[in-house]
Write an enzyme that holds these catalytic residues in place. Structure first.
Site, PDB file in Angstrom:
ATOM      1  N   HIS A 163      -7.614  -5.768  -0.621  1.00 56.50           N
ATOM      2  CA  HIS A 163      -6.367  -5.117  -0.216  1.00 56.50           C
ATOM      3  C   HIS A 163      -5.634  -6.008   0.797  1.00 56.50           C
ATOM      4  O   HIS A 163      -5.619  -5.727   1.996  1.00 56.50           O
ATOM      5  CB  HIS A 163      -6.716  -3.757   0.396  1.00 56.50           C
ATOM      6  N   SER A 175       0.820  -1.199   0.000  1.00 51.48           N
ATOM      7  CA  SER A 175       0.000   0.000   0.000  1.00 51.48           C
ATOM      8  C   SER A 175       0.863   1.261   0.000  1.00 51.48           C
ATOM      9  O   SER A 175       1.653   1.470  -0.916  1.00 51.48           O
ATOM     10  CB  SER A 175      -0.970  -0.051   1.180  1.00 51.48           C
ATOM     11  N   ASP A 213      -9.314  -5.182  -5.241  1.00 49.51           N
ATOM     12  CA  ASP A 213      -8.883  -4.167  -4.284  1.00 49.51           C
ATOM     13  C   ASP A 213      -9.667  -2.883  -4.545  1.00 49.51           C
ATOM     14  O   ASP A 213      -9.479  -2.228  -5.582  1.00 49.51           O
ATOM     15  CB  ASP A 213      -7.382  -3.916  -4.434  1.00 49.51           C
TER      16      ASP A 213
END
Length: 653
Positions: free
Chosen positions: A338, A201, A307
């Site tokens: 995610h 991320s 995601d």
């Protein structure tokens, strides 16, 4: 300059060199010599007795305008024995804003320190696993976070320089100090400077950004669910994806003392990112795709195709840019949201990452560069490989929308359609509402559906949808989704775990110490039985029809043409299923609604989807031959509606 294209294509040099090398090895190497070159790093060094130290690296910036250069905190765990023997070692680095505010991994681990300020617990397993194998692990606090000076600027110059300066320090080009404010110098004489960056991320985003500087010494990056352009995190062609901007994220991750001194930077984050969705200079600084030509490191991309936080457009445009520039690359695409691969394919991931770093940082000839480029999850825990991605036989095919027997229930095929369809934006609805009623006339969407397939059809890569729409008001947002209509069992990406369930049992990945355990909770796939699967999405503000840079008010009653970029994916629509395109307005909880409630009329002759089909148009013809259009009346079941977005690219699942 690194040699590129190991993963791009089965290049001529490889096909010629393979046979020649095999013959040469068989002729010249004795059995003893053949076994002398290592193929795998082994856990031969003590983790318990490893050196744990902290260094503050000068970034050369003064983001908090206190008259002093900002220093970022760098926590290091490295094996003691190589330095004692005069052997220099490579570095695995994770640069993050989350080490004190939010945590890393599925268990939201934070850094902890002893009384001397040296790190005790490093989040995740990287130090436990790789330090005994002869790597140093380095965890960098981005500027404005935890123990670092400066301010968070959300993907801008300060964020990227926070990590780039550390790569420079590791290679003898930047200054490091033994304390945050002191003058005692710290040098990285223990490393050969070869650095690999990894992270999920926000952390992986920093890896992308640093790679896009072309910094010398960065040999490889492993971006997991990472952003490639911050504009595309907050907007989709003018349509806002969240009801907040980067200032909220900065405030979330900054240390308390940084919040107190960084008001000027906070104001820049607000002023530079207007809620109009215009592409300002602010966003250009945070667009790594435009600088992909500078990338000299190899890239191992991992992303969940469902995601809805860091949406798959990010890996798609980054991957395409890497391919165009001949960058060595590899990719894993999962059915999850995610989620880190450590939590959806743990054992295979640990082994693959180990071999990747051994090859890229230690130079071991372990064969990973001869393996397929892509690992793709087509069903829960069911993986296939692809020699290149997308496959070479993939071609972009235009599928046209056509009128059906009922309003809003049209056809999708190769022939150009005619006529119009009309829908009214309903901000209370989302893609699950549209797909569930795909075979029914509803006022909130227009659906276009193929015949039932007689052969499976694989879509691989990024799609786009072009529509010509006439709005009834001066503002309008559009959504387009591709849907696989048919029964299936998929990862339930709409639940809190985004496709995984966390168990109580633990598995261990390296040695532990009293303060740093290598043992983590196991997971398993969380699945759902569904009647449809939305597998690609895109959005836009119709006011951006003439420019991606700036939107304008619409003239009611006037037609406008715009192209929506759909997320990259790799999806197989099985025989017996149907492929659908849905065009609608606000996708609740995935984009914000416009200021009005428009009715939009689509010109079907000028509305189409350009989709990447393996086998091209011929594959579509074969897949739809011998069947007729059907109009079921049942309401279909899918996953739950999208959850309100997290607005923070990272944290626990």
């Amino acid at each position: 300059m690194r040699t590129r294209a190991r993963y791009m294509r089965l290049t001529t040099w490889r096909s010629l060199a393979t046979a020649a090398t095999a013959a040469l090895m068989a002729t010249l190497l004795t059995p003893a010599a053949a076994h002398s070159a290592p193929r795998e790093s082994r856990p031969v060094y003590s983790y318990e007795n490893a050196i744990r130290e902290s260094v503050w690296v000068d970034t050369g910036l003064d983001g908090d305008t206190d008259g002093k250069a900002d220093r970022v905190a760098v926590d290091i765990v490295r094996p003691r024995e190589p330095a004692q023997r005069g052997r220099k070692i490579p570095v695995i680095m994770d640069a993050s804003p989350y080490y004190s505010c939010c945590g890393r991994g599925n268990e939201s681990q934070l850094k902890t320190y002893d009384a001397n300020g040296d790190v005790v617990q490093m989040p995740l397993y990287y130090d436990n696993y790789f330090v005994p194998r002869g790597y140093a692990f380095v965890a960098v606090d981005l500027a404005g976070t935890n123990r670092s000076d400066g301010c968070v600027d959300v993907g801008g110059r300060s964020d990227i320089q926070s990590a780039k300066a550390v790569v420079d320090w590791l290679n003898g080009r930047a200054k490091g100090y033994t304390s945050r404010t002191g003058s005692a110098k710290a040098k990285a004489g223990w490393t050969n400077g070869k650095t690999g960056m990894i992270g999920k991320s926000y952390d992986g985003t920093i890896a992308n950004g640093v790679a896009a500087t072309g910094v010398e010494g960065l040999e490889t990056i492993v971006p997991i669910a990472a952003i490639s352009s911050w504009y595309d995190y907050y907007f989709a062609k003018g349509a806002p994806l969240y009801n907040s901007g980067p200032d909220r994220l900065a405030n979330y991750v900054e240390s308390p003392d940084a919040r107190a001194r960084c008001a000027a930077v906070q104001k820049q984050l607000v002023d530079g990112a207007p809620r109009t969705g215009d592409r300002t200079k602010f966003w250009g600084e945070r667009d790594y795709v435009k600088d992909v030509g500078k990338v000299d490191a190899s890239v191992f991309v991992i992303h969940g195709m469902q995601d809805l936080n860091v949406r798959p457009k990010h890996f798609g445009q980054w991957w395409d840019g890497l391919a165009e520039n001949g960058v060595d690359r590899k990719i894993w695409l999962s059915q999850t949201g995610h989620v880190d691969p450590f939590d959806f394919r743990r054992a295979v991931w640990a082994d693959t990452l180990h071999r990747w770093f051994d090859h890229e940082l230690l130079g071991y000839d372990n064969g990973i560069d001869d393996e397929p480029m892509a690992d793709l999850e087509h069903a829960p825990d069911q993986w296939v490989t692809s020699a290149v991605w997308p496959p070479r036989t993939t071609d972009t095919v235009s599928l046209r929308s056509g009128k059906g027997d009922a309003a809003g229930v049209g056809t999708l095929g190769l022939r150009r359609g005619s006529g119009t369809e009309t829908f009214t934006d309903d901000p209370r609805q989302d893609e699950t509402d549209w797909a569930a009623q795909i075979d029914q006339s509803t006022s909130g969407k227009a659906g276009f559906i193929t015949k039932p397939l007689t052969k499976s059809l694989r879509l691989s890569g990024s799609a786009e949808v072009t529509v010509t729409a006439t709005p009834s008001t001066s503002t309008a947002h559009l959504s387009a989704v591709l849907v696989d209509l048919g029964p299936d069992t998929i990862r339930d990406y709409a639940t809190a775990g985004e496709g995984i369930t966390t168990l109580t049992d633990r598995t261990c990945w390296g040695p532990s110490t009293t303060g740093d355990s290598s043992c983590f909770k196991e997971t398993r796939a969380k699945t759902a039985d569904v009647d449809y699967t939305v597998f690609s999405r895109g959005w836009a503000d119709l006011g951006n029809h003439a420019s991606d840079l700036k939107g304008v008010p619409l003239t009611p009653g006037k037609p406008y043409t715009i192209t929506l970029d759909l997320h990259a994916s790799d999806h197989v629509v099985p025989a017996g299923h149907r492929l659908a395109l849905i065009v609608a307005g606000t996708d609740r909880d995935l984009i914000d609604p416009p200021s009005s409630t428009p009715t939009l009329t689509l010109d079907l002759a000028r509305t189409s989807a350009r989709v990447p089909l393996v086998g091209g148009a011929a594959a579509f013809v074969r897949a739809t031959a011998g069947s007729a259009y059907i109009t079921p009346e049942a309401t279909l079941d899918g996953v739950a509606e999208p959850r309100p977005p997290q607005r923070v690219p990272g944290g626990s699942n």
